[in-house]
Structures are given as C-alpha cells and as structure tokens.
Write a protein that holds these residues in place. Structure first.
Motif, PDB file in Angstrom:
ATOM      1  N   ASP B 186       7.743  -3.071 -14.309  1.00  0.00           N
ATOM      2  CA  ASP B 186       6.778  -2.369 -13.910  1.00  0.00           C
ATOM      3  C   ASP B 186       5.501  -3.025 -13.646  1.00  0.00           C
ATOM      4  OD1 ASP B 186       7.773   0.307 -14.588  1.00  0.00           O
ATOM      5  OD2 ASP B 186       6.444   0.927 -15.959  1.00  0.00           O
ATOM      6  N   SER B 187       5.429  -4.517 -13.881  1.00  0.00           N
ATOM      7  CA  SER B 187       4.430  -5.135 -13.614  1.00  0.00           C
ATOM      8  C   SER B 187       4.603  -5.656 -12.024  1.00  0.00           C
ATOM      9  CB  SER B 187       4.155  -6.730 -14.415  1.00  0.00           C
ATOM     10  OG  SER B 187       5.494  -7.345 -14.375  1.00  0.00           O
ATOM     11  N   SER B 188       5.998  -5.713 -11.803  1.00  0.00           N
ATOM     12  CA  SER B 188       6.142  -5.980 -10.410  1.00  0.00           C
ATOM     13  C   SER B 188       6.105  -4.759  -9.524  1.00  0.00           C
ATOM     14  CB  SER B 188       7.760  -6.410 -10.341  1.00  0.00           C
ATOM     15  OG  SER B 188       8.481  -6.236  -9.052  1.00  0.00           O
ATOM     16  N   VAL B 189       6.410  -3.643  -9.962  1.00  0.00           N
ATOM     17  CA  VAL B 189       5.838  -2.284  -9.187  1.00  0.00           C
ATOM     18  C   VAL B 189       4.327  -2.149  -8.943  1.00  0.00           C
ATOM     19  CG1 VAL B 189       6.044   0.182  -9.165  1.00  0.00           C
ATOM     20  CG2 VAL B 189       8.056  -1.074 -10.118  1.00  0.00           C
ATOM     21  N   ILE B 190       3.503  -2.320 -10.087  1.00  0.00           N
ATOM     22  CA  ILE B 190       2.187  -2.375  -9.873  1.00  0.00           C
ATOM     23  C   ILE B 190       1.693  -3.492  -8.817  1.00  0.00           C
ATOM     24  CG2 ILE B 190       0.076  -3.061 -11.091  1.00  0.00           C
ATOM     25  CD1 ILE B 190       1.379  -1.657 -13.653  1.00  0.00           C
ATOM     26  N   MET B 191       2.485  -4.555  -8.786  1.00  0.00           N
ATOM     27  CA  MET B 191       2.086  -5.597  -7.942  1.00  0.00           C
ATOM     28  C   MET B 191       2.110  -5.249  -6.466  1.00  0.00           C
ATOM     29  SD  MET B 191       0.102  -7.928  -8.751  1.00  0.00           S
ATOM     30  CE  MET B 191      -0.028  -8.957  -6.930  1.00  0.00           C
ATOM     31  N   GLY B 192       3.124  -4.038  -6.382  1.00  0.00           N
ATOM     32  CA  GLY B 192       3.526  -3.788  -4.850  1.00  0.00           C
ATOM     33  C   GLY B 192       4.580  -4.679  -4.357  1.00  0.00           C
ATOM     34  N   GLN B 193       5.481  -5.329  -5.423  1.00  0.00           N
ATOM     35  CA  GLN B 193       6.812  -6.145  -4.893  1.00  0.00           C
ATOM     36  C   GLN B 193       7.939  -5.158  -4.704  1.00  0.00           C
ATOM     37  OE1 GLN B 193       6.947  -8.637  -8.424  1.00  0.00           O
ATOM     38  NE2 GLN B 193       5.300  -9.974  -7.703  1.00  0.00           N
ATOM     39  N   THR B 194       7.870  -3.880  -5.008  1.00  0.00           N
ATOM     40  CA  THR B 194       9.307  -3.136  -5.051  1.00  0.00           C
ATOM     41  C   THR B 194       9.040  -1.764  -4.223  1.00  0.00           C
ATOM     42  OG1 THR B 194       8.400  -1.353  -6.748  1.00  0.00           O
ATOM     43  CG2 THR B 194       9.360  -3.568  -7.706  1.00  0.00           C
TER      44      THR B 194
END
Lengths: 455, 455
Positions: B186-194
């Motif tokens: 989820d933190s990856s999603v929030i950072m826009g990595q996914t």
C-alpha cells in the motif's frame, strides 16, 4: 556537506568529501531525483559553526542560546505521573494493551475536540492524533501527492531539515537537525511537488512564496498570490511571532474558497495567544470546507521530546470530485503510521484534564513572561519589535542592516546566540529572531547584556 | 467502503454511501490518483463481519481470536519501570530534555548496534531509531520515490491498511485497521510506484510478486523473478512463519548483487528464531552493499502500542551514482520525523540491558511455547504444518480446500477466529494462519477445540 554522523569517528574530518575512491560496489538503483533537489542546510550549521568558533575564542564565555525554539522547562507532574502510571499498568494483565487505533485513543480524540474546538463543529472523528505536527505534515504531503502545488509564508523555512551542530561539534562531530520547523518546503521537495532550487532568489521553483513583512502587517497581499492546491499558513507565526487577525483569516478563507484551495493551518502556538485573535482557523465561518488544522502539545506541555500532536480534518473538506479528504488521510494514517505511543497518549489525556490544562497554562505563562522581558528589553532600547504578544518568538528589526551582521555583533559582544532573520527567507533580512524558550535567569541575564550592548 | 469512523454515530449505516447530495462546497483540488488505486480492504473486514454474524448467532460463545498478530502479555517490569522513571524525570530541571536527535538517542543506537549486530560491522551511526517498522517502511518509500520498482513475497499482504472491525462493530461502527502488517504494497501504491490493481489476478501492476509455497520451501525461485530496484523480504515470515536459511539468503544477496537491487530485510521476528537461521541479513557476506534491515521491539517486548523500532542502513549501501543511501535517509528522517518518544526510548534502552534482554527472551519464550502447542496440535491431527519453529505464526495446510471454507468451519464449530491464507495473496489459498499471540489458557482451550473438531 557529508553528514559526519555517517562516518566512523576515526575517519571523521567534518568536511565535505567526494565519495571514496575505494568503493567496492554500487547498486543500480538511481538516487531519487527529488532528494537531490534538497539544499544543504546553511542557517543552523552556520550558526553552530560561528558559535563553535566563538567558544574557541572565548572558552570561558557563558553562552546563552535564544536561537532554537526548544522548550526548557520541566513537564508538570500531573502529566508525567499519568504517563508513569500508564507505563506501570502495561506490566499488568488488566492494564496491558497492544496495538491501539492508528487515529489515536477515542477518549483523547474526544478531549482534543472538546478542548480546542468546543462548539466549532469539529468532533472526535475529525481528530487524528499524531506523534507531532512535523510528522503529520509529511503524511499530509503523501496525501496530496506529487502533483499538488503549494504556497508558504516568507519568511518561513526555505530550506528545511537543516543540520544543527551542537556545542560539542568540534570534538564529536555529531550532527543534529533543527527540530522546530514544520517541514512544509522540504517535504514538498521530497514529494516531487517543486522545481529546482533557484540560488539567486533563494526559492524553489513551483512554490508560491507569500511575503510577510511589517509593511503588510505580516499578512500576504493575497491579490498577488497565485492559486495553489495547498496553502500552508502558520499563525501565531514562527519565526515572526505575528498572529493573523480574524479579519485577515476571513480574507484567507475567502481566498481559499475562491480558488478552491486547501489551507493547512498550523496552530501549534495557539495557546500563546493573549488577545482575541482566532486560536483555530475553524473560528472563521466557511473554513471547514477549505481548511484542516495541524497542532501539537510540544510548546504547551513541553512535549518536544515526548512527541504528541494532532490534525483536525473536517468531514466537510472535499476533493474536487466530492471525495472526503479525511477518508484518504485515514488511509494514509493506517498505512504509514501505527498511532502515537499509548504511554504518551495517556499524557495527552492528562494535559486535557482540568488540572492538566491549568498546568499547561502555567508552562505557557512562564514562556510568555520570558517573551515580555525580551519585548520590553528591545522596546526600551528603541527597537521596532514584532511578535511576542501572541507567540514565544520576538522578531526584532534592525533596518538597513544585514541579519548576519547583527547576529555576529550580538554573539561577539554578549555571548548570546539568536537567529538571523534572513535565514528564514529573503523577507526576513534585517531582522533577528529571539526565542523566549529558556530558563528565566538566562532570559534576565540576556536582557541585561542586550541593554548593555544597545544602551 | 466508507469508513464509518468519519461519519457521525447518528448517520452511521456501516455501508458504502455515495457522497451526500447536500454537498455545499467542493475544493478544486483533485484527489491524488494514487490514493484512488488503493483497494478497500477485504480480508479483515470480512473476518470481522463473519465474527459479528457469528456472535449474533451464538451470543454466549467464548470466541478466541488467533487471527491478529497482536501481543497480549504484559511488558516486563524492568522495562516499564525505566519508562516510568524517565517520565517522572521529565518533571525535574535536571531530567528534563526537549527535542532529541531524530535518529534516536546515541546510547540506544549504540545498544541496538551491539545487541543485534555484534560483530557484523553495523555501528551506532548506521542505526535509525523509529516509532516502529511500519512507519519506517513508509519513510523508506519516500526515500525511494515514485520511480522505484519493488518486489514482495506472495503470500504477504496484497492489500494493506485494511480496516479491522472489532467485536463491537455492530453497535459502535468503530473501524480499526490491522496493525501488524508492514505496508510494503500500500505504501508503494501511495507513492505512485505501481500500476492499477488487477482484480482477476489479485495483484497490482508493476509490482513483482515472489511466490512462496511449500513446493519451493517458501523461498522464491529467483530465476523467474524480474529485476526490481527494491526487494522487500520478511524472514521469519508473516504470514507463513517460514524462515530463510543461510543458503537461501546467500542466494538472495547474490541475486540483489547481480541486479544491483536493494533488499529491505524485515527482521521483526528474528528473536523467535530457535535454530541457526540468520537473524540478520548482515550475517550474509556482501549483504551490506545491497541491503538494509528494518526491525522492531513490538513482538519482543510487547511494544505494539508503545511504538519503537529501528532501521539499519550500512554506509556501504550506495545508489548507482555512489551516493550513500543512509545519507538521504538521514535527510528523510530529519524532515519527516522528530524521533521516537524520549520516554519510549528509555524503555528501549532498558530492553537491551542484561535484565531487559532476559525479560524479552522470556516474553518471546512464552509465545514460542504457545506456538509449540499450536504446531503440536495440528501435527498430531495429521495436518501438514509450516512455520512455527522460528516464528509466532503457524501456517496450516488444508490441501484442496478453500481457505475461507476452512475459516468458516473452524469459526462455526470451535468459535475460534483464524486468518484465511488466501487473504494474504493467491499463493496462500488452501492455508490458514494461526497466530500464537494470546493468553496461554486461550491457546490451550483452542487446542482442545481444534482436537475435538479434527479428531
């Protein structure tokens, strides 16, 4: 500057060094380009450098620091006892608790809502308990994302997360960072919201700087400010000590409503207000639809090291598609945070008891008395003094002089460390900031020395 | 799903609702599109929904929860006394301290380095004290930025920050989130990595999922894994309870070195290791140039609510341009964090005293004994059981059955809440996770009920 803390004491030279030539291996991961945009801190390291040099020159000088906005007075016992009791109870079966709600203890959220927002229409569910305002500012930047545009007051901290080098620098090379600043700008840079730093104007690209000077009563001329998604606004202000009036905040809220912007209102010094200036942005009609508020127990209860704050996000605050902003922040808090320490939250609850509130008022009163001594000192010496009335910061004007020259003069002649206003941004030149956080005897002694210097 | 905590109790219907039609005002700030990618949690809300329904059906049932990985046993007194003492000392002039170093107290950093990394070449300056691993994972994502690519183990938590609805759900509509997961995804999603979430395969685009099943000894077949910038790797693992061997971790480090990747090694359960499996990734030669390690006091000292952890970043870990990663993380920590609470850090220091270490071993030993009871129970019933040896999680195989069916059967017939493995990812189907965190009498009673059900 290479952070010496990352080097072994043996090799520490406390100077910038190029990457060692003996590098054995590098990953193939490129450095996040936003991190590269950050500027090496220059304000506090430079202050520390000068202080160290001063101490080398005058090894016996009794240096008084009115530079950093860090609390110095003990926390009232009613508050520390509650934390000690909560701590002990964690050793009992009945008192033990594991994970708490990320948003904070229900009782504490309710107490914050009723204490600070009374009948302003902010309730328990709107409060997110944090480990401090600085930490929540960073989570808010995550919330807004890299496409958001922001505005900040000038002066504020143009360059953030600046290393502060303590007195022991020369010997230990320990580097600490300044703590008091909410990292509006640097966290924005890290999120990728800004352009590059423009050295000539001392500003980052894509940030709207709102100039606050005596000429405009430390309130920006909004007709000259471009629309941004987010407006960071701190009142009572650090560093100027100025407080926006009801009329000014009404203008600000109207400006945000006209532009569809979100105000992030930093009210960390609200308890220092002694007149009828608004203590919360939510005192302004219509604010709940365009503002959230970030605050902290740090400067009220001496919690700078204990860590407790909160953010209030009204359910009326909506994105352009009607989605509630609090709902996304709730998700951020649940993903990126695990709640403030249960022991510390017990302290927060004690702060908001009748006895605790009285104790906090007494702490605030102490620093307020310090502030009055500083204001009276400079006023009696004929200086134009701003701030101080509603904030623990005094912003002293030295028209036509460079802040750094004044800083140097004061340090050389009185052994007092202040903060040069230009370090907070171009609009701060010609000022020094004098912090009222300190032991009374030091403040009185500082006053005596200032009077001797400028009599 | 609309988070009921954001609605007033009056209007709470605990169901998804469209934005009210009486919206008076919307800002013009677009919602961060990364936030919109996040999936509503389905695992723990669904568990909670079923538990609530179960309680309605069997109001007198003595429900035992072995679902959530939350500590239940009191914190040893040697630790809570130290925190109480530090708290009291903050009410004294001599004991008071304000802002501490963002990276943590020097003594605590040194104690962590020597206790957990002994002669592994990790020293005080490499340790960043945190308010918990979950919080540091989020700061690490900020460090890596939106262009980083990541890999995660499957099963792990495909969807994070999932609301957990407690037993009182039906009445109060309070929604809490699960706490134990490090929010890699989820933190990856929030950072826009996914990329977007792909419902059919239950995965986010642009994330590399590393399948871990009994067939591969819960260690991914690295020959099938694409290169990513970052590899999140948790061992001992949550949820499978498996632990990577020295040989496997050597492979992982070699894989990272070949690819120039950074391993974020999550060692939050290392103290549960009872054999000679590596307790730290830094036991593997060459790891310091490709790995950092995230850990926590939560499961050692019962600090899930107290909040204390750390991240170790070797100075040898460099970006592709040779820039030290620890130096950028130091900047992140200084900008986005203000240090763990001084009271809590005093507890951490007490944890690492001789007496404190003994006390932590006793806490870990208690849960280990629980784990043994659970493992023995299922083994004696003829199940294939994984994990448990070096971790407080037992991963029980029900070949050919759906995890949710097994979950439902256990709840219906034994009033025990477990966690369906498929909730952790596609590779988890056919398993249930049984957590060993609980009071002994509950674990024994659960064992009795399991034996009755599956005898």
């Amino acid at each position: 500057m290479v952070s010496p803390s990352l080097k072994s004491p043996r090799s520490c030279k406390c100077v910038a060094t190029a990457p060692s030539e003996t590098i054995a291996y590098k990953t193939k991961v490129p450095r996040n380009s936003n991190m590269a945009k950050l500027q090496a801190g220059y304000l506090f390291p430079e202050i520390a450098r000068r202080r160290s040099a001063h101490l080398l020159k005058y090894p016996d000088a009794q240096v008084i620091s009115l530079g950093i906005g860090d609390t110095t007075e003990p926390i009232p016992e009613v508050i520390t006892s509650a934390m000690a009791m909560r701590s002990h109870s964690l050793s009992t079966l009945e008192g033990y608790s594991g994970y708490g709600a990320e948003q904070g203890d229900k009782k504490l959220r309710a107490a914050i809502a009723s204490t600070f927002y009374g009948d302003l229409g902010i309730d328990e569910a709107d409060i997110f308990v944090s480990d401090g305002a600085k930490c929540d500012i960073s989570r808010l930047q995550l919330l807004f994302g890299s496409n958001a545009t922001i505005a900040v007051q000038d002066p504020s901290y143009p360059v953030r997360g600046i290393p502060r080098i303590p007195l022991t620098f020369v010997h230990t090379c320990t580097v600490m960072a300044t703590k008091e600043e909410k990292a509006y700008v640097d966290s924005s840079v890290i999120m990728g919201q800004t352009g590059l730093y423009q050295k000539d104007i001392e500003k980052f690209g894509k940030i709207e700087y709102m100039r606050c000077t005596p000429e405009n009563g430390f309130f920006p001329d909004l007709s000259t400010i471009s629309r941004t998604d987010v407006i960071f606004f701190c009142s009572p202000n650090n560093p100027t000590g100025s407080t926006a009036s009801r009329e000014q905040l009404t203008q600000l809220v109207q400006f945000a409503r006209d532009n569809g912007s979100i105000i992030v209102f930093d009210s960390a010094y609200a308890m220092y207000i002694s007149d009828d200036s608004p203590r919360s942005i939510f005192e302004i009609p219509g604010a709940k639809e365009v503002a959230m508020e970030v605050s902290s127990f740090s400067k009220y209860a001496g919690f700078t090291g204990v860590r407790l704050g909160w953010t209030a996000i009204p359910k009326e605050l909506l994105y352009s598609d009607g989605f509630p902003i609090a709902k996304d922040f709730n998700r951020i808090v649940c993903t990126c945070f695990n709640g403030a320490s249960n022991i510390v939250q017990a302290g927060g609850l004690a702060c908001l008891s009748a006895e605790g509130l009285e104790a906090m008022r007494s702490v605030v009163g102490y620093y307020r008395e310090n502030t009055k001594i500083i204001v009276d000192t400079f006023t009696s010496l004929g200086f134009k003094v701003y701030g101080g009335k509603n904030a623990p910061y005094v912003w002293v004007h030295f028209p036509g002089r460079s802040s750094w020259d004044v800083f140097a003069e004061i340090l050389e002649k009185t052994h007092i460390v202040t903060t040069p206003g230009s370090g907070f941004g171009p609009a701060g030149d010609g000022f020094i900031r004098v912090s009222a956080f300190g032991h009374r005897e030091n403040v009185i002694e500082a006053s005596r020395r200032f009077k001797q210097l400028y009599k």
